[in-house]
Write a protein that holds these residues in place. Sequence first.
Motif, PDB file in Angstrom:
ATOM      1  N   THR A 135     -20.479 -13.801  36.571  1.00  0.00           N
ATOM      2  CA  THR A 135     -19.400 -14.403  37.347  1.00  0.00           C
ATOM      3  C   THR A 135     -18.109 -14.431  36.538  1.00  0.00           C
ATOM      4  O   THR A 135     -18.135 -14.739  35.350  1.00  0.00           O
ATOM      5  N   THR A 193     -13.518 -15.001  36.901  1.00  0.00           N
ATOM      6  CA  THR A 193     -12.352 -15.354  37.708  1.00  0.00           C
ATOM      7  C   THR A 193     -11.332 -14.224  37.634  1.00  0.00           C
ATOM      8  O   THR A 193     -11.096 -13.684  36.558  1.00  0.00           O
ATOM      9  N   LYS A 214     -12.868 -15.981  42.662  1.00  0.00           N
ATOM     10  CA  LYS A 214     -13.955 -15.878  41.681  1.00  0.00           C
ATOM     11  C   LYS A 214     -14.985 -14.882  42.205  1.00  0.00           C
ATOM     12  O   LYS A 214     -15.327 -14.919  43.390  1.00  0.00           O
ATOM     13  N   LEU A 215     -15.454 -14.034  41.340  1.00  0.00           N
ATOM     14  CA  LEU A 215     -16.392 -12.988  41.761  1.00  0.00           C
ATOM     15  C   LEU A 215     -17.722 -13.149  41.048  1.00  0.00           C
ATOM     16  O   LEU A 215     -17.769 -13.482  39.866  1.00  0.00           O
ATOM     17  N   VAL A 216     -18.777 -12.888  41.790  1.00  0.00           N
ATOM     18  CA  VAL A 216     -20.116 -12.850  41.211  1.00  0.00           C
ATOM     19  C   VAL A 216     -20.415 -11.392  40.890  1.00  0.00           C
ATOM     20  O   VAL A 216     -19.775 -10.488  41.437  1.00  0.00           O
ATOM     21  N   LYS A 217     -21.371 -11.169  40.028  1.00  0.00           N
ATOM     22  CA  LYS A 217     -21.743  -9.806  39.643  1.00  0.00           C
ATOM     23  C   LYS A 217     -21.902  -8.906  40.864  1.00  0.00           C
ATOM     24  O   LYS A 217     -22.501  -9.311  41.858  1.00  0.00           O
ATOM     25  N   GLU A 218     -21.317  -7.740  40.775  1.00  0.00           N
ATOM     26  CA  GLU A 218     -21.372  -6.705  41.817  1.00  0.00           C
ATOM     27  C   GLU A 218     -20.439  -6.964  42.991  1.00  0.00           C
ATOM     28  O   GLU A 218     -20.414  -6.170  43.916  1.00  0.00           O
ATOM     29  N   GLN A 219     -19.680  -8.048  42.946  1.00  0.00           N
ATOM     30  CA  GLN A 219     -18.655  -8.224  43.987  1.00  0.00           C
ATOM     31  C   GLN A 219     -17.388  -7.535  43.537  1.00  0.00           C
ATOM     32  O   GLN A 219     -17.106  -7.448  42.339  1.00  0.00           O
ATOM     33  N   ILE A 221     -11.290 -23.203  46.235  1.00  0.00           N
ATOM     34  CA  ILE A 221     -10.748 -22.803  44.932  1.00  0.00           C
ATOM     35  C   ILE A 221      -9.390 -23.489  44.808  1.00  0.00           C
ATOM     36  O   ILE A 221      -8.782 -23.799  45.823  1.00  0.00           O
ATOM     37  N   GLU A 226      -7.441 -25.027  35.154  1.00  0.00           N
ATOM     38  CA  GLU A 226      -8.519 -24.801  34.193  1.00  0.00           C
ATOM     39  C   GLU A 226      -8.353 -25.655  32.937  1.00  0.00           C
ATOM     40  O   GLU A 226      -9.314 -26.226  32.438  1.00  0.00           O
ATOM     41  N   ILE A 229     -16.105 -23.615  45.166  1.00  0.00           N
ATOM     42  CA  ILE A 229     -16.477 -22.197  45.060  1.00  0.00           C
ATOM     43  C   ILE A 229     -17.553 -21.992  43.991  1.00  0.00           C
ATOM     44  O   ILE A 229     -18.415 -21.124  44.127  1.00  0.00           O
ATOM     45  N   LEU A 241     -20.955 -20.011  44.682  1.00  0.00           N
ATOM     46  CA  LEU A 241     -21.288 -18.797  43.942  1.00  0.00           C
ATOM     47  C   LEU A 241     -22.689 -18.862  43.357  1.00  0.00           C
ATOM     48  O   LEU A 241     -23.294 -17.825  43.100  1.00  0.00           O
ATOM     49  N   TYR A 282     -25.136 -16.883  45.332  1.00  0.00           N
ATOM     50  CA  TYR A 282     -25.035 -15.432  45.129  1.00  0.00           C
ATOM     51  C   TYR A 282     -25.636 -15.045  43.784  1.00  0.00           C
ATOM     52  O   TYR A 282     -26.251 -13.998  43.649  1.00  0.00           O
ATOM     53  N   GLU A 283     -25.438 -15.921  42.808  1.00  0.00           N
ATOM     54  CA  GLU A 283     -26.008 -15.638  41.482  1.00  0.00           C
ATOM     55  C   GLU A 283     -27.530 -15.616  41.551  1.00  0.00           C
ATOM     56  O   GLU A 283     -28.187 -14.732  41.001  1.00  0.00           O
ATOM     57  N   GLU A 313     -28.755 -12.562  43.258  1.00  0.00           N
ATOM     58  CA  GLU A 313     -28.637 -11.421  42.347  1.00  0.00           C
ATOM     59  C   GLU A 313     -29.814 -11.391  41.367  1.00  0.00           C
ATOM     60  O   GLU A 313     -30.414 -10.343  41.117  1.00  0.00           O
TER      61      GLU A 313
END
Lengths: 269, 78
Positions: free
Chosen positions: A100, A102, A126-131, B2, B19, B56, B60, B63-64, B67
């Motif tokens: 993951t 950002t 934010k992206l997860v793996k493969e996105q 987010i 952050e 978010i 996520l 999704y993790e 995966e």
Amino acid sequence: MEKNDRNTRLIIRGTDAPFMNALRRTVLAGVPCMAIDEVVIIENSSVLRDEIIAHRLGLIPLKTDLDGYNLPEECPCKSEFGCNLCRVSLALDAEAKEGTRTVYSGELISENPDIVPVSDKIPIVKLVKEQKLKLEAYARLGKGKKHAKWQPVSMCTYKYFPQIKIDDKRCDACGKCVEICPRKVLVKDGNGIEVRDLMACTLCQDCVDVCPQNPPAIDVSWDENAFIFNLESTGALPPKRTMTEAIKILDKQLKEFGRQIKVKKSAKS
Amino acid sequence: MIIPVRCFTCGKLIGDKWEEFARRVKTGEEPGGVLDSLGIKRYCCRRMLLSHVEVIDDLLRFYEEAEKRKQAGNRYYY
């Protein structure tokens, strides 16, 4: 009075409230700056919808070069799509290869290195793996009148210049006015009250109301023809440039107004 | 979801400050002091950071996990 790359506070003397308000409104609604206006999404497998990402991109303030670009409606290209003089394209190609992560505004690649986001640290998604997120965005000049993203400032205010008079003869330095003042303008000094920070005064008159003397020994008034002007830039334009630009635009509008009045008058007679 | 890019009310840029804010509050600093040191003066901008929940991150996680299962070759992950 106070100045850095984002904030400016100045004292303007010898004007009146209507002029100051016109200036304020011109800064808010009339001074153009750059913002992303159109987004072509090539691939988006993130958890946020295309529209949300496009909206977030639009709100990112971009450093603006006013001299190098034209407003789309005044550009000689007359094209709906825009040309190099009225449009900047920014590309984003992000993929989460390991775990993951950002995507930040710093990853936007601009075709003009001067037109870049004000800050590199604004999270876009934010992206997860493969996105993956791949898009092309077009930034244009615009005015705050149309959308708040084109406002070069996040704050623009003015207030009257305060005048505080303390009658030393009647004041017994009870300290009540010092206590009640929400901005801590006054300070007790030996056997008298002194003004510590005149600029912070909000003219709330609490100190006058609380004074036990009758009539009150303290008087808060303001100078009708002097103002404290406060401006906080988003970073798109430096505060000084915003001011000069606003004055130029206001001047142009007033001249145009004067010309139209003259035309009307001559048409009557 | 987010952190918003700008303050809803005044339009000040706050996205880039989240952050640092979250990290410093997590280490036990007083949120008010952190906001002051980040230069966030008005209460409209302060509430943007103070009341924000980064949903978010929770989203996520699903999704993790998916995966991970895919990696493990579990055919029932759908």
